[in-house]
Design a protein around this motif. Structure first.
Motif, PDB file in Angstrom:
ATOM      1  N   ASP A   1       2.494  93.219-207.972  1.00 29.92           N
ATOM      2  CA  ASP A   1       3.862  92.856-207.610  1.00 29.92           C
ATOM      3  C   ASP A   1       3.924  92.442-206.143  1.00 29.92           C
ATOM      4  OD1 ASP A   1       6.578  92.437-207.858  1.00 29.92           O
ATOM      5  OD2 ASP A   1       7.083  94.528-207.470  1.00 29.92           O
ATOM      6  N   LEU A   2       3.506  91.212-205.863  1.00 30.30           N
ATOM      7  CA  LEU A   2       3.567  90.685-204.503  1.00 30.30           C
ATOM      8  C   LEU A   2       4.841  89.875-204.349  1.00 30.30           C
ATOM      9  CD1 LEU A   2      -0.112  89.493-203.884  1.00 30.30           C
ATOM     10  CD2 LEU A   2       0.973  91.636-203.201  1.00 30.30           C
ATOM     11  N   ASP A   3       5.518  90.102-203.255  1.00 25.27           N
ATOM     12  CA  ASP A   3       6.781  89.439-202.973  1.00 25.27           C
ATOM     13  C   ASP A   3       6.606  88.516-201.765  1.00 25.27           C
ATOM     14  OD1 ASP A   3       9.778  89.192-203.090  1.00 25.27           O
ATOM     15  OD2 ASP A   3       9.574  90.127-201.112  1.00 25.27           O
ATOM     16  N   ALA A   4       6.888  87.249-201.961  1.00 23.57           N
ATOM     17  CA  ALA A   4       6.689  86.262-200.892  1.00 23.57           C
ATOM     18  C   ALA A   4       7.527  86.585-199.660  1.00 23.57           C
ATOM     19  CB  ALA A   4       7.000  84.863-201.407  1.00 23.57           C
ATOM     20  N   GLU A   5       8.740  87.030-199.855  1.00 21.02           N
ATOM     21  CA  GLU A   5       9.608  87.314-198.711  1.00 21.02           C
ATOM     22  C   GLU A   5       9.048  88.465-197.871  1.00 21.02           C
ATOM     23  OE1 GLU A   5      14.132  88.801-197.746  1.00 21.02           O
ATOM     24  OE2 GLU A   5      13.774  87.727-199.618  1.00 21.02           O
ATOM     25  N   THR A   6       8.569  89.495-198.533  1.00 24.29           N
ATOM     26  CA  THR A   6       7.998  90.643-197.816  1.00 24.29           C
ATOM     27  C   THR A   6       6.725  90.245-197.096  1.00 24.29           C
ATOM     28  OG1 THR A   6       8.951  92.174-199.430  1.00 24.29           O
ATOM     29  CG2 THR A   6       7.133  93.000-198.083  1.00 24.29           C
ATOM     30  N   ILE A   7       5.850  89.521-197.785  1.00 24.96           N
ATOM     31  CA  ILE A   7       4.590  89.088-197.176  1.00 24.96           C
ATOM     32  C   ILE A   7       4.854  88.138-196.009  1.00 24.96           C
ATOM     33  CG2 ILE A   7       2.494  87.711-197.590  1.00 24.96           C
ATOM     34  CD1 ILE A   7       2.476  89.026-200.405  1.00 24.96           C
ATOM     35  N   GLY A   8       5.867  87.331-196.127  1.00 24.83           N
ATOM     36  CA  GLY A   8       6.193  86.367-195.077  1.00 24.83           C
ATOM     37  C   GLY A   8       6.748  86.984-193.802  1.00 24.83           C
ATOM     38  N   ALA A   9       7.179  88.240-193.881  1.00 28.44           N
ATOM     39  CA  ALA A   9       7.729  88.912-192.697  1.00 28.44           C
ATOM     40  C   ALA A   9       6.585  89.424-191.827  1.00 28.44           C
ATOM     41  CB  ALA A   9       8.636  90.062-193.136  1.00 28.44           C
TER      42      ALA A   9
ATOM     43  N   LYS B   1       2.086  82.829-188.354  1.00 26.76           N
ATOM     44  CA  LYS B   1       1.553  81.748-189.196  1.00 26.76           C
ATOM     45  C   LYS B   1       0.793  82.324-190.401  1.00 26.76           C
ATOM     46  CE  LYS B   1      -1.396  77.667-188.685  1.00 26.76           C
ATOM     47  NZ  LYS B   1      -2.237  76.912-187.741  1.00 26.76           N
ATOM     48  N   PHE B   2      -0.003  83.379-190.171  1.00 29.82           N
ATOM     49  CA  PHE B   2      -0.750  84.060-191.225  1.00 29.82           C
ATOM     50  C   PHE B   2       0.206  84.549-192.318  1.00 29.82           C
ATOM     51  CE2 PHE B   2      -2.039  88.160-192.950  1.00 29.82           C
ATOM     52  CZ  PHE B   2      -3.337  87.943-193.382  1.00 29.82           C
ATOM     53  N   HIS B   3       1.275  85.220-191.916  1.00 26.61           N
ATOM     54  CA  HIS B   3       2.210  85.758-192.898  1.00 26.61           C
ATOM     55  C   HIS B   3       2.974  84.649-193.632  1.00 26.61           C
ATOM     56  CE1 HIS B   3       1.893  90.136-192.689  1.00 26.61           C
ATOM     57  NE2 HIS B   3       1.423  89.911-191.464  1.00 26.61           N
ATOM     58  N   ALA B   4       3.339  83.601-192.940  1.00 27.42           N
ATOM     59  CA  ALA B   4       4.020  82.475-193.591  1.00 27.42           C
ATOM     60  C   ALA B   4       3.109  81.820-194.625  1.00 27.42           C
ATOM     61  CB  ALA B   4       4.471  81.455-192.544  1.00 27.42           C
TER      62      ALA B   4
ATOM     63  N   VAL C   1       1.185  81.201-200.490  1.00 25.69           N
ATOM     64  CA  VAL C   1       0.231  81.433-201.582  1.00 25.69           C
ATOM     65  C   VAL C   1       0.939  82.097-202.747  1.00 25.69           C
ATOM     66  CG1 VAL C   1      -1.824  82.724-202.307  1.00 25.69           C
ATOM     67  CG2 VAL C   1      -1.813  81.550-200.094  1.00 25.69           C
ATOM     68  N   VAL C   2       1.697  83.131-202.461  1.00 27.03           N
ATOM     69  CA  VAL C   2       2.418  83.845-203.523  1.00 27.03           C
ATOM     70  C   VAL C   2       3.408  82.921-204.222  1.00 27.03           C
ATOM     71  CG1 VAL C   2       4.022  85.742-204.010  1.00 27.03           C
ATOM     72  CG2 VAL C   2       2.100  86.100-202.449  1.00 27.03           C
ATOM     73  N   GLN C   3       4.124  82.116-203.455  1.00 22.76           N
ATOM     74  CA  GLN C   3       5.088  81.182-204.040  1.00 22.76           C
ATOM     75  C   GLN C   3       4.399  80.192-204.975  1.00 22.76           C
ATOM     76  OE1 GLN C   3       6.860  79.691-200.430  1.00 22.76           O
ATOM     77  NE2 GLN C   3       8.516  81.184-200.494  1.00 22.76           N
ATOM     78  N   LYS C   4       3.222  79.699-204.581  1.00 21.49           N
ATOM     79  CA  LYS C   4       2.485  78.760-205.440  1.00 21.49           C
ATOM     80  C   LYS C   4       2.092  79.421-206.751  1.00 21.49           C
ATOM     81  CE  LYS C   4       2.412  75.127-202.839  1.00 21.49           C
ATOM     82  NZ  LYS C   4       3.401  74.098-203.109  1.00 21.49           N
ATOM     83  N   VAL C   5       1.584  80.647-206.674  1.00 22.41           N
ATOM     84  CA  VAL C   5       1.183  81.351-207.895  1.00 22.41           C
ATOM     85  C   VAL C   5       2.397  81.576-208.782  1.00 22.41           C
ATOM     86  CG1 VAL C   5       0.225  83.496-208.829  1.00 22.41           C
ATOM     87  CG2 VAL C   5      -0.812  82.449-206.807  1.00 22.41           C
TER      88      VAL C   5
END
Length: 119
Positions: free
Chosen positions: A27-35, A67-70, A75-79
């Motif tokens: 359960d990876l969340d793009a918004e959380t990872i992007g922060a 930049k790393f987090h964005a 990646v998550v959004q693409k998947v």
């Protein structure tokens, strides 16, 4: 701050993303990872580490970490959107958005570590 642990923690994301691309059950969340202020390094950068503002290595790390987090969020959004092949390409160290961001972030962590040790 243990910079070596932060290098290891951030380098593990590429493996985690590879597994996620192949079997997107985590359960990876793009918004959380992007922060960029939620992981241990990000909390340090935006908190105690900000005392190093003005140090070129700190400023570079702050930028590269964001930049790393964005890129990780992308990646998550693409998947999630069904573009696993595009997500896989993003992990390439030479040409992929996340691969390059990962390498740059890890180099920036090491550069700040080394700069602070010299002080």
């Amino acid at each position: 701050m243990n910079f070596d642990e932060m290098i290891l923690a951030h380098s593990r994301w590429k493996t985690r993303f590879r597994k996620f691309i192949e079997t997107p059950t985590e359960d990876l969340d793009a918004e959380t990872i992007g922060a960029d202020d939620r992981c241990d390094l990000g909390k340090w950068i935006h908190g105690e580490g900000s005392r190093h503002a003005g140090c070129s290595e700190y400023e570079k790390l702050k930028s590269m970490h964001a930049k790393f987090h964005a890129a990780g969020a992308n990646v998550v959004q693409k998947v999630r959107s069904g573009s696993a092949a595009k997500a896989r390409e993003m992990l390439d160290s030479l040409t992929g958005e996340f691969g390059r961001a990962s390498s740059e972030c890890i180099s920036a962590i090491a550069a700040l570590r080394d700069a602070l040790r010299r002080r």
